[in-house]
Motif scaffolding. Structure first.
Motif, PDB file in Angstrom:
ATOM      1  N   TRP A 154      26.606 -26.889 -31.725  1.00 29.42           N
ATOM      2  CA  TRP A 154      26.044 -25.960 -30.739  1.00 29.42           C
ATOM      3  C   TRP A 154      24.590 -25.662 -31.082  1.00 29.42           C
ATOM      4  N   ARG A 155      24.306 -25.461 -32.371  1.00 20.73           N
ATOM      5  CA  ARG A 155      22.922 -25.162 -32.776  1.00 20.73           C
ATOM      6  C   ARG A 155      21.983 -26.304 -32.400  1.00 20.73           C
ATOM      7  N   ALA A 203      21.362 -26.272 -28.772  1.00 18.54           N
ATOM      8  CA  ALA A 203      20.530 -25.130 -28.380  1.00 18.54           C
ATOM      9  C   ALA A 203      19.061 -25.427 -28.641  1.00 18.54           C
ATOM     10  N   ARG A 204      18.766 -26.104 -29.722  1.00 19.71           N
ATOM     11  CA  ARG A 204      17.367 -26.449 -30.015  1.00 19.71           C
ATOM     12  C   ARG A 204      16.827 -27.494 -29.057  1.00 19.71           C
ATOM     13  N   CYS A 242      22.984 -22.145 -26.416  1.00 16.23           N
ATOM     14  CA  CYS A 242      22.346 -20.896 -26.872  1.00 16.23           C
ATOM     15  C   CYS A 242      23.333 -19.737 -26.800  1.00 16.23           C
ATOM     16  N   GLY A 299      25.118 -17.661 -30.039  1.00 14.58           N
ATOM     17  CA  GLY A 299      25.015 -16.215 -30.058  1.00 14.58           C
ATOM     18  C   GLY A 299      26.377 -15.544 -30.085  1.00 14.58           C
ATOM     19  N   TYR A 312      19.372 -16.061 -30.545  1.00 13.07           N
ATOM     20  CA  TYR A 312      19.803 -17.083 -29.585  1.00 13.07           C
ATOM     21  C   TYR A 312      19.927 -16.507 -28.176  1.00 13.07           C
ATOM     22  N   TYR A 313      20.345 -15.262 -28.062  1.00 14.33           N
ATOM     23  CA  TYR A 313      20.387 -14.640 -26.746  1.00 14.33           C
ATOM     24  C   TYR A 313      18.984 -14.523 -26.154  1.00 14.33           C
ATOM     25  N   LYS A 348      16.488 -16.497 -26.744  1.00 20.50           N
ATOM     26  CA  LYS A 348      16.085 -17.841 -26.321  1.00 20.50           C
ATOM     27  C   LYS A 348      16.684 -18.174 -24.955  1.00 20.50           C
ATOM     28  N   ALA A 349      17.962 -17.833 -24.760  1.00 20.04           N
ATOM     29  CA  ALA A 349      18.611 -18.090 -23.476  1.00 20.04           C
ATOM     30  C   ALA A 349      18.009 -17.237 -22.371  1.00 20.04           C
ATOM     31  N   GLU A 399      14.079 -18.593 -21.796  1.00 21.21           N
ATOM     32  CA  GLU A 399      13.905 -19.955 -21.313  1.00 21.21           C
ATOM     33  C   GLU A 399      14.743 -20.266 -20.086  1.00 21.21           C
ATOM     34  N   ALA A 415      22.949 -13.412 -21.237  1.00 21.45           N
ATOM     35  CA  ALA A 415      22.146 -13.146 -22.421  1.00 21.45           C
ATOM     36  C   ALA A 415      21.388 -11.831 -22.284  1.00 21.45           C
TER      37      ALA A 415
END
Length: 929
Positions: free
Chosen positions: A696-697, A700-701, A708, A712, A852-853, A855-856, A859, A865
């Protein structure tokens, strides 16, 4: 603990009585407690002694015995638990050396089943093949080392192998070292892995050198991530201001990067990558992909079928086709294909349904909607279209005859191809140009003023005509490069990617005879014979480069021309870029080659002139796109999707894992989803969780929204919290610990569920949903209370002089201690430190979840999020308590979730007023004091 010991002994005696009643002779000294890989414990005996297991009563008793033993054993401490006694029994079973016969008897009791022996031999031979240089074996071993996931159906085999090896080893062997050496550590990030990752990178490199495309992609992905400072987005390579490492520093050897790129612990995936190193691996992968395509049945003219199903999104919508995005739609049913075939049959009266014929032909040609790519069947239905005057279908059939796709060499018929092309291009190249101009003028007029819509020529037929004139067909079409150019230019105006590519390659000299190869005089009259009334052809009509060179006003000596000019290169680059934007793989590959090495043209005097400047980032972008779109990843994902639909989740997971290691986002999110759903192939709960979060990581990147949110959620809902430690000191000199049977990690669904928690002030609601967890909470509270009372009573009954001495030492230490340095004695109950550590861990996990939230939210504008960020700001969970900022996130979430946001805003208003009221009471109390 004493009470638990008594209960355990009582239970053992009761079970012995039951076994005796059933007529089973049980000897505890000869029994071996073993783990089935899921936390369930049973007893293994000689082969002739467990026939009673086949009965329903016997199997139920064994299940009850294992469950109860597992429940009571978890309550014991390492000093007085029966778990340690069982561990000693295992040691005694394997270490008894009183006589050679008894040793042999005990070793036989710790034996491997036939399936375990086969799996053990398979692992051995796989590793041996990798050592001997087998590229596919090297890739498989490297993937296992990097991910910690072995190519096994049941990872608990490794624990059984460790037990077997321990029983066969000398008495002085260390159980801890054997257990730790038998397992792979599962990392929770692509950037971690230690020696395992180092070995994986070496094996990937050796495999890539031998031509393995997946290994080259795996290393290219990691070098690209490092070179860009923690990103693998193609858009990052397009931006001019994107800082990408161009090489290594000549002094300190580090990657030459500017700013903060590459400085964080997760900025590298085990390698220090630069643009040239990433380009080297992706170039090798792209060459391998194109070699396979151009030498295969598609001749490089048909792209591999794509597979973009995302299991998490399908699962969220319950598989409902209406609510799914186009890429998540289910595969076409065989019944629907049969219906199309029936409509498209030549036997249908009065004639085949051409729409159905063209539709099913496209399914087979491109592999749409899960249909197997079959060029033979595609040709069959395209020919039906062409025979009944369907221009587009006939054009596709003609192109397949030109390139020999979907047929044996002797079945290739260029005459039929020419007939199909002629139907789709009425009036020739001039007629198609006139139709196009009329259609363009008609489109510029207002609605209703253009009259009847003008039918334009088919783009496939136009491209086919250009190819026939470029190649020449004896007795049918004379080779004329100038006419071919006009056809390709016409197809280029229609937006056909094949025509655009062919035109660009023509400008670069494809299928062109150089001037030195042309005859200086035309002595052979037959070579220039023409039909009556037709203009005589010259070499300059037949050879495009000669024609351009001869008709150029700036060039007075045609013999000085030596190749494509600078303008030819510029036009070719422009047209290849246009074709690449339409998904043309050959155009992307050609652009990658041009940008990787650059291009120069010779001059009469002086150095060659550089017409295409080499660009590492541009070449890397195109080579990566070719590698990602090749058969290698496509086959993996498509096979995995078919296996998932068929219920073969383990095989599906393995294919997705293989694609994930190459950097494929679809493979990463789908493999992570399957692992999260519990398809763990016998791995422990902790290992399975780490494996899922790792993927998942990575996704997400790469900018995946679902990834993402999932990462989270893992931290927000406490799923990354460490389980209760049950490690047993082995007494070895290394001081390492090993977990006996990994019992606390093999959790049933109910036990694993207890690790989750509801953050914030509403944790009590969990016990409404799962009331059975109240027993566990009550047990812990009672256990802690009893332990504190026991310690209190022990302190009261101690000697008075010892108390006086302790008080003196305490008072002395309090005069010199420093709380900031941690030199003061501990205060409060014995569990205070554990509670503080748990709170610290929770705060840290909340901060990671917020990252991560955010980032979601930033973006992808995710409502979910934003809602979670608002809740975290409202209650100070991992973030500073800030009501205005919480309201802002709730408002942003309200754009897609009005009801939830409205309720949250109302609750926050009550919360804010309550906080203000409490502050007012405190201020009033302080003022009265």
């Amino acid at each position: 603990n004493v009470v638990l010991d008594v209960i355990y002994e009582w239970f053992t005696d009761t079970m012995d009585w039951i076994y005796e009643t059933l007529g089973i002779e049980l000897d505890h000294d000869d029994a071996n407690m073993v783990n089935d890989g899921y936390g369930n414990y049973g007893i293994t005996y000689e082969e002739e002694m467990f026939s009673w297991r086949d009965t329903r009563v016997g199997s139920q008793l064994i299940w009850i015995y294992g469950k109860v033993v597992s429940v009571w054993s978890r309550q014991r401490t390492s000093s007085s638990s029966s778990l340690s006694q069982l561990h000693k029994k295992v040691q005694q079973a394997g270490k008894t050396t009183s006589s050679s016969s008894s040793t042999s008897s005990q070793q036989d009791k710790v034996s491997l089943s036939k399936a375990d022996q086969t799996a053990r031999e398979g692992l051995f031979h796989l590793e041996k093949a990798a050592e001997l240089g087998h590229s596919e074996a090297q890739r498989m071993v490297a993937n296992s080392l990097a991910s910690g996931i072995l190519p096994l159906s049941d990872h608990s085999l490794m624990h059984r192998l460790a037990e077997w090896q321990f029983a066969q080893s000398p008495s002085e062997s260390n159980w801890t070292s054997i257990l730790l050496q038998s397992k792979l550590q599962v990392p929770d990030d692509f950037s971690t892995g230690g020696q395992q990752l180092s070995r994986a990178i070496l094996l990937w490199h050796l495999s890539a050198m031998d031509g393995n495309v997946e290994s080259a992609m795996a290393l290219g992905y990691r070098h690209l991530y490092s070179a860009t400072g923690g990103s693998t987005l193609v858009s990052d390579l397009v931006a001019d201001d994107k800082i990408i490492s161009t090489g290594y520093h000549p002094i300190h050897g580090g990657a030459m990067q500017v700013g903060s790129y590459g400085t964080t612990p997760v900025s590298h995936y085990g390698v220090l990558g630069t643009c040239p190193t990433a380009l080297a691996y992706y170039e090798a992968a792209a060459h391998g992909v194109m070699d396979e395509l151009e030498s295969g049945p598609t001749k490089g003219k048909v792209n591999p079928p794509t597979e973009e199903h995302r299991l998490a999104e399908i699962y969220t919508h319950g598989g409902a086709s209406v609510a799914l995005d186009p890429h998540n739609k289910p595969d076409e049913l065989e019944e629907a294909l049969q219906y199309y075939r029936m409509l498209a049959s030549r036997n249908r009266s009065p004639e085949p349904d051409l729409v159905a014929a063209f539709t099913i032909a496209n399914f087979y040609f491109h592999g749409y909607r899960g249909v197997k790519q079959d060029l033979r069947l595609a040709l069959k239905y395209y020919e039906i279209c062409g025979d009944y005057n369907h221009w587009e279908g006939g054009g596709q059939a003609g192109l397949m005859h030109v390139w020999g796709l979907g047929m044996a060499p002797e079945q290739r018929d260029l005459g039929k191809a020419y007939a199909y092309f002629a139907r789709g291009t009425p009036g020739g190249v001039d007629g198609c140009a006139e139709r196009f101009r009329r259609r363009k003028r008609q489109g510029q007029k207002k609605d209703g003023e253009g009259g009847e819509e003008v039918t334009i020529c088919d783009r496939h037929c136009i491209n086919g005509m250009g190819l026939l004139h470029l190649l020449g067909v004896e007795g049918l079409v004379d080779r004329n490069v100038n006419v071919a150019r006009r056809w390709f230019e016409q197809g280029k105006d229609f937006g056909d990617p094949e025509s655009i590519y062919n035109y660009a390659m023509l400008r670069l000299g494809w299928m062109v005879t150089e001037l030195e190869d042309l005859p200086t005089t035309l002595t052979d009259e037959s070579s220039t014979a023409t039909k009556p009334g037709q203009k005589q052809k010259t070499p300059y009509d037949q050879h495009y480069m000669a024609h351009r060179s001869d008709t150029s006003a700036a060039n007075t000596d045609a013999k000085t021309y030596t190749g494509p000019s600078a303008s030819d290169h510029n036009v070719a680059i422009q047209e290849l870029t246009r074709a690449a934007s339409k998904g043309h793989l050959q155009a992307k590959h050609k652009l990658g080659m041009l940008y990787a090495s650059g291009s120069a043209i010779p001059k009469k005097h002086g150095r060659p002139s550089k017409v295409v400047t080499s660009s590492c980032t541009s070449a890397l972008r195109y080579f990566k796109s070719v590698a990602d779109a090749g058969h290698t990843v496509s086959r993996r994902n498509r096979a995995a999707w078919k296996q998932y639909n068929a219920g073969d989740y383990e095989s599906s997971l393995r294919n997705y894992l293989a694609a994930a290691e190459t950097g494929n986002e679809i493979g990463q999110v789908n493999a992570a989803f399957l692992l999260e759903q519990g398809y763990c192939m016998g791995m422990t709960t902790k290992a399975c969780t780490y494996a899922s979060v790792r993927l998942w990581r990575a996704a997400a990147r790469q900018g995946n929204l679902e990834a993402c949110l999932r990462v989270g959620d893992f931290y927000y809902y406490g799923r990354m919290k460490a389980g209760p430690a049950m490690a047993k000191k082995d007494g070895g000199s290394d001081g390492e610990t090993a977990t006996l049977y990994d019992r606390e990690q093999y959790l049933a669904s109910l036990e694993a569920k207890a690790f989750y928690f509801i953050p914030g002030p509403y944790r009590w609601t969990r016990y409404i949903l799962y009331p059975e967890e109240l027993f566990d909470v009550t047990r812990k509270w009672v256990s802690r209370s009893v332990q504190n009372l026991r310690e209190y009573a022990s302190a009261k009954s101690s000697d008075a002089s010892s108390n006086d001495k302790a008080e003196a030492e305490t008072s002395s230490s309090q005069d010199t201690c420093d709380e900031s340095e941690g030199t003061c004695p501990a205060k409060g109950p014995r569990y205070a430190a554990e509670d503080d550590a748990a709170d610290e861990e929770e705060d840290e996990h909340m901060a990671i979840a917020a990252q991560y939230y955010r980032k979601a939210a930033e973006e992808h504008k995710s409502a979910r999020a934003n809602f979670n960020l608002g809740f975290m700001h409202e209650w100070g969970l991992g973030l500073t308590q800030d009501f205005p900022l919480a309201k802002r996130h709730y408002d942003l979430a309200g754009e897609d979730a009005n009801m939830a946001a409205a309720i949250a805003l109302w609750a926050m208003d009550v919360h804010q007023k309550t906080v203000k009221f409490g502050m007012m009471l405190r201020e009033h109390g302080e003022g009265s004091d």
